[in-house]
Design an enzyme around this catalytic site. Structure first.
Site, PDB file in Angstrom:
ATOM      1  N   HIS A  56       0.822  -1.213   0.000  1.00  0.00           N
ATOM      2  CA  HIS A  56       0.000   0.000   0.000  1.00  0.00           C
ATOM      3  C   HIS A  56       0.853   1.260   0.000  1.00  0.00           C
ATOM      4  CE1 HIS A  56       1.179  -0.332   4.177  1.00  0.00           C
ATOM      5  NE2 HIS A  56       0.925   0.940   4.297  1.00  0.00           N
TER       6      HIS A  56
ATOM      7  N   HIS B 116       8.818  -1.994   0.544  1.00  0.00           N
ATOM      8  CA  HIS B 116       8.427  -0.720  -0.066  1.00  0.00           C
ATOM      9  C   HIS B 116       9.564   0.001  -0.807  1.00  0.00           C
ATOM     10  CE1 HIS B 116       4.951  -1.469   2.290  1.00  0.00           C
ATOM     11  NE2 HIS B 116       5.487  -1.118   3.435  1.00  0.00           N
TER      12      HIS B 116
ATOM     13  N   LYS C 256      12.736   5.079  12.441  1.00  0.00           N
ATOM     14  CA  LYS C 256      11.691   5.601  13.334  1.00  0.00           C
ATOM     15  C   LYS C 256      12.257   6.612  14.326  1.00  0.00           C
ATOM     16  CE  LYS C 256       8.433   1.780  13.622  1.00  0.00           C
ATOM     17  NZ  LYS C 256       7.312   2.562  13.079  1.00  0.00           N
TER      18      LYS C 256
END
Ligand code: NDP
Length: 467
Positions: A172, A234, A332
């Site tokens: 996605h 990704h 992160k």
């Protein structure tokens, strides 16, 4: 342009799960409210003994944002879907259970496996080919396998059940608009193609920095880490789109062949201590909020050495790209969100004597979500025309009307696997990163540290963000 929906029933396995409530149903709602899923029936299934009303309540809650923004027709379409939806309690791994449900639904059915990966695999293994009605589509979430071998084994299980173009391996991260924005930029502009190669491009960086920390996801993330979570899937796809040869069409066969060819040529070279880096955040502050040491976050096993920031240098060994590093980085708890590809061109071969001031290489920056384009060029002046300074040309690229999962579902419902990851590509992505994962497991590369809220370890020389 949208094709008509070919799927009649969307069966979501894992109806009570986080993905279903937070991403899938809201994505579906936007699609439905725009009249892009006419006649579709929604069926939820899970191991909980939910009443039909409990499921409908979940659907209604997840549809709320789209309903608020919808016009009369959109609202009617949402209400019709929600009125008609049903819930089935079942253990998808029990022999015959999933097959019986599948055969009771109006075909063609798209089965969305919003389940823990191991359960999805068991559910697929429990199906026999003759139990799967014609036209069924199988939608598999990430992670797809945990190694090249396990991805291959899962692929074997799936193609026993349905043809490859009926398998949707979801990624996605890159929505349809973003993929087409990259392809439009590259292949609808004649000035780019002659310089889009090793002779003119020095390096390509693909950076996805998140300011979010662990956010209570230790159970999944501590077993995955940044390399598996973001780069393996990704970012390798973003790289492939930036590096593909011009396809004859933007249809799934041509595009996915081109992507696959790039990934087959891609490798991370040894020694991994030079071509890769990994780091873990320590306590700090992100946007005014205190973030604890990753190793002390609830549910984290510090001894695992899970990286929260990863960087790898991929080399694409083909005629166009030989010797050009593609640097893929994601992490992160960084000081600022950053989601972009930076293409750095080689310097001019000779700058005529007499010019002064800035002489830096051109950089093309493609930002993702919102999609943007920036081109840094050297120009003369102002004031002294012999003095060079930097100018940035900026454009906003087209955005999608759908949420990322709406785009995923539209591909599934219209039977278009353009954005789905093809089986061979899923295996290639694991092949590229597996040697790195093995070296990290053996501590062949130092696990560095960075303060939460910083830009990462000071010694990592990434091109700064655009101003
Ligand atoms: P959750 O743990 O929140 O949900 C899993 C669901 O599976 C629950 O509804 C659970 O129902 C159901 N389930 C488990 N075992 C069975 C069984 N034997 N039979 C029927 N149902 C079962 O997981 P997520 O929603 O977070 O993730 C689902 C998938 O999506 C995973 O593959 C994940 O990697 C992927 N993903 C998730 C994202 C996210 O943000 N959540 C993002 C991208 C991918 P019950 O509780 O009743 O057992």
């Amino acid at each position: 342009m949208t094709s008509p929906t070919t799927v009649r029933t969307l069966l979501i396995l894992g109806a009570s799960g986080d993905l279903t409530g937070r991403l899938l149903l809201p994505g579906l709602a936007r699609l439905v409210s725009q009249g892009r899923a006419a006649g579709l029936r929604l069926v939820g299934a899970g191991s909980d003994p939910w009443t039909p009303e409990q499921w409908r309540e979940r659907v209604r809650t997840s549809f709320a944002a789209a309903a608020d923004a919808a016009g009369t027709e959109g609202l009617e379409a949402l209400t019709a879907l929600d009125k008609d939806t049903v819930y089935h309690q079942l253990d998808v791994t029990a022999a015959g259970a999933l097959a019986a449900l599948l055969n009771s639904l109006e075909a063609p059915v798209a089965v969305y496996f919003a389940l823990p990966p191991r359960i999805s695999q068991l559910a697929c293994e429990s199906l026999r080919p003759e139990e799967v009605p014609a036209g069924t589509r199988l939608v598999m979430e990430k992670p797809f396998g945990s190694s090249e071998e396990s991805a291959r084994s899962l692929n074997r299980t799936l193609v026993r059940l349905v043809p490859e173009d009926h398998i949707h391996r979801v990624d996605h991260f890159l929505g349809k608009a973003t993929v087409l924005n990259i392809l439009g930029l590259r292949f609808a502009n004649n000035f780019l193609e002659p310089v889009w190669n090793r002779h003119h491009i020095e390096k390509v960086e693909i950076i996805f920095d998140e300011d979010l920390a662990l956010e209570g996801r230790a159970r999944y993330y501590d077993g995955a880490g940044a390399l598996r979570d973001m780069i393996q899937s990704h970012l390798l796809h973003v790289m492939a789109l930036l590096a593909i040869e011009p396809p004859a069409t933007i249809r799934e066969r041509d595009l996915r062949d081109a992507i696959s060819a790039v990934l087959r040529a891609s490798n991370v070279n040894e020694p991994f201590a030079a071509s890769t880096r990994r780091a873990r955040y320590t306590a700090g502050t992100v946007a005014g909020k205190d973030v604890p040491d990753y190793a002390r976050e609830e549910g984290v096993d510090a001894g695992r050495g899970t990286e929260t920031l990863a960087e790898i240098e991929v080399m694409i060994d083909n005629w166009r790209w030989k010797g050009v590093p593609f640097i893929l980085r994601s992490g992160k708890a960084l000081g600022a969100k950053r989601k972009e590809a930076v293409v750095t061109f080689r310097p001019v071969p000779h700058l005529p004597a007499g010019f002064t001031g800035v002489d830096s290489p051109n950089q093309l920056r493609i930002g993702f979500g919102p999609d943007t384009l920036q081109f840094d060029v050297d120009v003369n002046g102002p004031g002294d025309v012999f003095s060079l300074s930097r100018a940035t040309l900026k454009a906003e690229l087209s955005a999608s009307e759908l949420l990322p999962y709406g785009e995923v579902l539209e591909g599934v419902l219209t039977g278009d696997p353009l954005l789905s990851v093809r089986g061979d590509t899923a295996e290639e992505c694991w092949r590229i990163v597996e040697p790195v994962l093995a070296a990290w497991q053996q501590d062949a590369v130092l696990l560095e540290e960075y303060d939460a809220g910083s830009t990462g370890p000071a010694a990592w020389p990434t091109t700064p963000r655009a101003k």
